[in-house]
Design a protein around this motif. Structure first.
Motif, PDB file in Angstrom:
ATOM      1  N   GLU A 247       0.498  -1.555  -0.502  1.00  0.00           N
ATOM      2  CA  GLU A 247       0.138   0.237   0.046  1.00  0.00           C
ATOM      3  C   GLU A 247       1.336   0.591   0.315  1.00  0.00           C
ATOM      4  O   GLU A 247       0.705   2.532   0.374  1.00  0.00           O
ATOM      5  N   THR A 248       1.964   1.100  -0.700  1.00  0.00           N
ATOM      6  CA  THR A 248       3.101   2.232  -1.011  1.00  0.00           C
ATOM      7  C   THR A 248       2.901   3.001  -2.625  1.00  0.00           C
ATOM      8  O   THR A 248       2.943   1.439  -3.290  1.00  0.00           O
ATOM      9  N   SER A 249       3.348   4.207  -2.623  1.00  0.00           N
ATOM     10  CA  SER A 249       3.572   3.566  -4.322  1.00  0.00           C
ATOM     11  C   SER A 249       5.697   4.292  -4.841  1.00  0.00           C
ATOM     12  O   SER A 249       6.191   4.602  -3.436  1.00  0.00           O
ATOM     13  N   ILE A 250       5.933   4.441  -5.609  1.00  0.00           N
ATOM     14  CA  ILE A 250       7.641   4.747  -5.887  1.00  0.00           C
ATOM     15  C   ILE A 250       7.147   6.017  -5.609  1.00  0.00           C
ATOM     16  O   ILE A 250       7.864   6.453  -5.051  1.00  0.00           O
ATOM     17  N   LEU A 251       6.581   6.778  -6.072  1.00  0.00           N
ATOM     18  CA  LEU A 251       6.045   7.893  -5.797  1.00  0.00           C
ATOM     19  C   LEU A 251       6.123   8.563  -4.065  1.00  0.00           C
ATOM     20  O   LEU A 251       7.056   9.374  -3.776  1.00  0.00           O
ATOM     21  N   TRP A 252       5.707   7.494  -3.432  1.00  0.00           N
ATOM     22  CA  TRP A 252       5.297   7.812  -1.705  1.00  0.00           C
ATOM     23  C   TRP A 252       6.549   7.414  -1.021  1.00  0.00           C
ATOM     24  O   TRP A 252       7.070   8.079  -0.347  1.00  0.00           O
TER      25      TRP A 252
ATOM     26  N   THR B 190      -4.254   7.172   4.366  1.00  0.00           N
ATOM     27  CA  THR B 190      -4.664   5.827   4.239  1.00  0.00           C
ATOM     28  C   THR B 190      -4.839   5.665   2.637  1.00  0.00           C
ATOM     29  O   THR B 190      -3.491   6.445   2.217  1.00  0.00           O
ATOM     30  N   TYR B 191      -5.188   4.437   2.156  1.00  0.00           N
ATOM     31  CA  TYR B 191      -5.589   4.060   0.707  1.00  0.00           C
ATOM     32  C   TYR B 191      -5.380   5.216  -0.103  1.00  0.00           C
ATOM     33  O   TYR B 191      -5.383   5.610  -0.806  1.00  0.00           O
ATOM     34  N   SER B 192      -6.641   5.732   0.283  1.00  0.00           N
ATOM     35  CA  SER B 192      -7.516   6.665  -0.587  1.00  0.00           C
ATOM     36  C   SER B 192      -6.708   8.144  -0.749  1.00  0.00           C
ATOM     37  O   SER B 192      -6.175   8.617  -1.372  1.00  0.00           O
ATOM     38  N   GLU B 193      -6.274   8.535   0.347  1.00  0.00           N
ATOM     39  CA  GLU B 193      -5.043   9.731   0.605  1.00  0.00           C
ATOM     40  C   GLU B 193      -3.771   9.654  -0.183  1.00  0.00           C
ATOM     41  O   GLU B 193      -3.363   9.840  -1.165  1.00  0.00           O
ATOM     42  N   ILE B 194      -3.491   8.016  -0.077  1.00  0.00           N
ATOM     43  CA  ILE B 194      -2.277   7.900  -0.687  1.00  0.00           C
ATOM     44  C   ILE B 194      -2.968   7.944  -2.426  1.00  0.00           C
ATOM     45  O   ILE B 194      -1.798   8.090  -3.307  1.00  0.00           O
ATOM     46  N   GLU B 195      -4.019   7.195  -2.913  1.00  0.00           N
ATOM     47  CA  GLU B 195      -4.504   7.363  -4.195  1.00  0.00           C
ATOM     48  C   GLU B 195      -4.147   9.326  -4.908  1.00  0.00           C
ATOM     49  O   GLU B 195      -4.138   9.137  -5.699  1.00  0.00           O
TER      50      GLU B 195
END
Length: 224
Positions: A72-77, A121-126
């Motif tokens: 639940e992370t991304s490269i950008l995060w 949260t997941y939606s915030e990361i989205e």
């Protein structure tokens, strides 16, 4: 796939031996600068060879770096997370000045958050992945890298055992580096218990290599 953590543990061990010894302190700083350079764009240290960080972005598609992985992370995060933390640790705790991050940079990045992202949260990361300006994120990281490079060169042996003052930890809150959420606020206690050597060994070096390694794993898994 490049394993950026390969051989890194040995460098960390060596760094932890060199820096606490006054006789080998300068060698430790030299090694620290070498390690730090690998975590950033080659523009930071004005070198010709590609760094770990440069290799990460090579042939990277925007869609790939925006993907949220199983963790639940991304490269950008991940890049935001390690850069914001480096900015906080280097500038507020080690150098006792303001962070590179400010309202102007926040506007350029096109993001709402100011903190390290620990409590997102997941939606915030989205939303973060969708809206963040990738070019400006890269520019922010370059600025932080250059700032830290200068700060490392000013560290003296007498600084190694120094810990953050209460005022500095409060400044992190005022700066927006952490928020009043259990997933975020614990960082103040964690950073506050470490001396400068401990901060060098974790947020400035090891922490970043771990997250860069995660980025490579995401890139490898989702590249098209």
């Amino acid at each position: 796939m490049i394993n950026v953590s390969k051989g890194w543990n040995e460098k960390q061990k060596k760094l932890n031996i060199l820096l606490p010894n006054q006789k080998t302190f300068e060698k430790g700083i030299f090694l620290l600068l070498e390690m730090h350079s690998l975590l950033h764009d080659k523009k930071v240290y004005k070198i010709n060879t590609k760094t770990f960080y440069d290799n990460l972005w090579e042939n990277m598609k925007d869609d790939t770096c925006r993907i949220i992985s199983n963790k639940e992370t991304s490269i950008l995060w991940n890049i935001w997370h390690i850069t914001r933390i480096e900015d906080i640790i280097s500038n507020i705790i080690i150098e006792n000045k303001e962070t590179i991050f400010n309202k102007e940079i926040q506007t350029k990045l096109n993001i709402k958050i100011k903190d390290t992202g620990n409590a997102m949260t997941y939606s915030e990361i989205e939303s973060f992945n969708k809206n963040i300006n990738i070019k400006e994120l890269k520019e922010y990281r370059i600025k932080v890298g250059k700032s830290t490079q200068k700060i490392i060169k000013t560290i003296e042996f007498s600084d190694i055992k120094r810990k953050a003052e209460k005022e500095q930890l409060e400044k992190i809150k005022q700066n927006g580096g952490v928020i009043d959420n259990p997933e975020s606020i614990w960082l103040l206690d964690f950073w506050g218990k470490k001396n400068i050597l401990g901060l060098i060994m974790m947020p400035i070096t090891r922490h970043q290599i771990v997250h860069l390694n995660d980025c490579f794993k995401i890139k490898q898994k989702y590249k098209k």
